[in-house]
Design an enzyme around this catalytic site. Structure first.
Site, short mmCIF file in Angstrom:
data_model
loop_
_atom_site.label_atom_id
_atom_site.label_comp_id
_atom_site.label_asym_id
_atom_site.label_seq_id
_atom_site.Cartn_x
_atom_site.Cartn_y
_atom_site.Cartn_z
N ASP A 99 29.28 -4.79 -68.90
CA ASP A 99 30.33 -3.70 -69.50
C ASP A 99 29.76 -3.78 -70.96
O ASP A 99 29.23 -4.71 -71.16
CB ASP A 99 31.49 -3.85 -69.38
CG ASP A 99 31.97 -5.21 -70.09
OD1 ASP A 99 31.38 -6.07 -69.80
OD2 ASP A 99 33.30 -5.08 -70.82
N GLU A 165 34.23 -7.63 -69.78
CA GLU A 165 34.43 -8.84 -70.84
C GLU A 165 34.77 -8.22 -72.15
O GLU A 165 35.67 -8.54 -72.84
CB GLU A 165 32.94 -9.25 -71.04
CG GLU A 165 32.79 -10.67 -72.09
CD GLU A 165 32.70 -10.63 -73.22
OE1 GLU A 165 32.89 -11.51 -74.31
OE2 GLU A 165 32.48 -9.21 -73.87
N1 BES Z 1 29.15 -11.01 -77.28
C1 BES Z 1 30.42 -11.01 -77.62
C2 BES Z 1 31.08 -12.34 -78.28
C3 BES Z 1 30.27 -13.08 -79.45
C4 BES Z 1 30.45 -12.10 -80.39
C5 BES Z 1 29.88 -14.18 -79.47
C6 BES Z 1 29.84 -12.69 -81.78
C7 BES Z 1 29.37 -14.42 -80.76
C8 BES Z 1 29.31 -13.88 -81.75
C9 BES Z 1 31.27 -10.23 -76.49
O1 BES Z 1 30.77 -9.36 -75.91
C10 BES Z 1 32.59 -9.88 -77.27
O2 BES Z 1 32.37 -9.10 -78.15
N2 BES Z 1 33.93 -10.24 -76.82
C11 BES Z 1 35.09 -10.04 -77.32
C12 BES Z 1 36.03 -10.60 -76.73
C13 BES Z 1 37.39 -9.93 -76.85
C14 BES Z 1 37.58 -8.57 -76.33
C15 BES Z 1 38.42 -10.87 -76.01
C16 BES Z 1 35.01 -10.13 -78.75
O3 BES Z 1 34.77 -11.30 -79.62
O4 BES Z 1 35.73 -9.49 -79.63
ZN ZN Z 2 29.05 -9.59 -75.37
#
Ligand code: BES
Ligand code: ZN
Length: 475
Positions: A99, A165
């Site tokens: 997604d 995710e």
């Molecule tokens: N790929 C990101 C996570 C991430 C961002 C890892 C920056 C390391 C550095 C992931 O897709 C994401 O954005 N996750 C969300 C999770 C939330 C919705 C629970 C986030 O971090 O906002």
């Molecule tokens: Zn991501």
């Protein structure tokens, strides 16, 4: 490692980019029910790719229904697949998400976000190119290379791909715990490529993430929206109350104002302080990624600590507020403020929620408003820390040296991938984050990109990692 594999990846990069083009063209935005069909289509696309490459077994798990503001909508499937099933080999579980974040041309994109475009700097621009379709397809490219070359993979691969995710991985935890002794029973380590290098030039391995607790704060006032000319000055306005409380959450210098939050943060030792001295990151890289110099901290060490070692609180939006261009003299009857806190060791999500709710209610009480306020935590995912001396990190480090001729930095990150902790706890195995893209890829932002070289070298890296894993001695 097989040089044939490296050559194959180099030679077939156009085909790999075509694969990414097809994936980006599917607007699999998980947060928008209007795009839910596209998220399902993206799951189909991946299953078809895996099928075509002869994956031994492809299964899906149904996470059930999502309650979206009272409307029940189906959650996209968890795609499970296996490539290779040799008990003499190690088994690596690969997780990724199919997604993406929402994207509209009007947000300021230079091109259509769902059409992959390569610019003169060989950047592949499109929503999901870096987060996380590029890395997911990187693994699939590795499988393709081996199949075409008639080579066996050096390890058994298991895939776990999800489509929620970006919206908090709804339904996935239960499936992971259920499959811990089932589909995932023989997994030796977990590898996730869903973060980015710290800067733009040096690869890294990541062993920590912040958690995130998300809050909705609803202020209800008059029974219906009102005319500000007729009722302005005569009623308590929900938006005024909401602004008053939201303005008390965080100071402009980034300091969280909720009492007790910092008491839970693990103290920084001098030894830990020193680990920040050798990380390859410069202020201009932050400026480049942000787009200007609106940074709070001027020292690299403080920036890195603010990003991955301390909590932060961000205000995200207000549902129900007037936001169109032009003037509208409305008094909204009900508004919902959204904010989140990124959490670090040793903050406990339940305690965070308790402190936030108490503080918000106390601050609202001080306003003497006759409106009502309700605050709830809509989602809480805990922080995650791993052990970077484990064999899977050693293998990844050797793979980076092989592909990039440099030892990777060991980093933590400020973002969150809730499932990381679930895998670690449910499977009792070490999780490694092995990023493909760069720190300035613009995940969640406009003009998200993945550099062609990161996609190609990154595919080589994922393959090289599997060879180093096969050669590593498990403890
Ligand atoms: N790929 C990101 C996570 C991430 C961002 C890892 C920056 C390391 C550095 C992931 O897709 C994401 O954005 N996750 C969300 C999770 C939330 C919705 C629970 C986030 O971090 O906002
Ligand atoms: Zn991501």
């Amino acid at each position: 490692m097989s040089d044939q594999f490296l050559e194959y990846v180099e030679k077939h990069q156009e085909a790999f980019i075509d694969r990414l083009r097809k994936a980006v063209a599917i607007p699999s935005v998980s947060s928008d029910p209007g795009h839910r069909q596209d998220v399902f289509r993206m799951a189909e696309f991946l299953q078809n790719e895996l099928k075509a490459l002869g994956a031994d077994n492809i299964e899906t798990r149904d996470p059930g229904m999502q309650d979206f503001n009272g409307q029940q909508i189906p959650l996209p499937p968890i795609v499970l697949a296996t490539v290779g099933n040799n008990p003499a080999k190690k088994t690596i579980l690969v997780y990724g998400h199919y997604d993406v974040q929402p994207a509209l041309k009007e947000d300021g994109w230079s091109t259509n976000p769902f059409e992959l475009v390569e610019d003169e700097q060989q950047r592949l621009i499109g929503r999901g190119s870096s987060d996380d379709k590029g890395p997911v397809l990187g693994w699939i490219n590795v499988v393709e290379a081996h199949k075409s070359l008639g080579l066996e993979l050096p390890v058994n691969l298991k895939f776990c791909l999800e489509g929620m995710e970006e919206s908090g991985s709804e339904g996935l935890d239960a499936i992971i715990y259920k499959e811990a002794k089932g589909y995932f029973a023989d997994v030796d380590a977990v590898c996730i490529s869903d973060n980015y290098w710290l800067g733009t030039t040096k690869p890294c391995l990541t062993y920590g993430l912040r958690g995130v607790s998300y809050f909705h704060m609803t202020v209800k006032g008059p029974a219906r929206d009102l005319h500000s000319g007729v009722f302005g000055g005569t009623v308590h306005e929900p938006m005024t109350d909401l602004f008053a409380v939201m303005s008390k959450l965080v100071a402009p210098n980034g300091k969280i104002q909720v009492p007790g939050i910092y008491d839970m943060v693990r103290p920084l030792t001098e030894e830990e302080q020193r680990t920040y001295d050798n990380i390859a990151f410069e202020m201009h890289e932050l400026h480049g990624a942000v787009g200007n110099t609106t940074n709070i901290h001027d020292e690299v060490r403080d920036v890195l600590q603010a990003r991955w070692r301390f909590p932060s609180l961000s205000l995200h939006g207000i549902e129900g507020a007037f936001y169109n261009p032009g003037d509208k003299t409305v008094v909204p009857a009900k508004v919902i403020g959204k904010f989140s806190i990124r959490t670090v060791p040793d903050m406990k999500p339940e305690k965070v929620t308790e402190l936030v709710c108490k503080y918000v209610n106390d601050e609202f009480a001080k306003l003497g408003s006759k409106n009502s306020l309700e605050i709830k935590c809509s989602h809480a995912g805990n922080h995650w820390l791993s052990s970077p001396d484990h064999w899977t990190y050693v293998a990844a480090s050797k793979a980076v040296e092989r592909v990039y001729n440099v030892k990777p930095d060991l980093t933590r990150e400020g973002g969150s991938i809730p499932v990381t902790l679930s895998f670690q706890d449910a499977l009792n195995k070490t999780v490694l984050l092995l990023p493909m893209g760069r720190g300035d890829d613009g995940a969640h932002s406009i003009n998200e990109k993945l550099d062609r070289s990161n996609y190609v070298q990154g595919t080589k890296l994922l393959g090289a990692y599997l060879y180093e894993v096969a050669a590593a001695k498990a403890e």
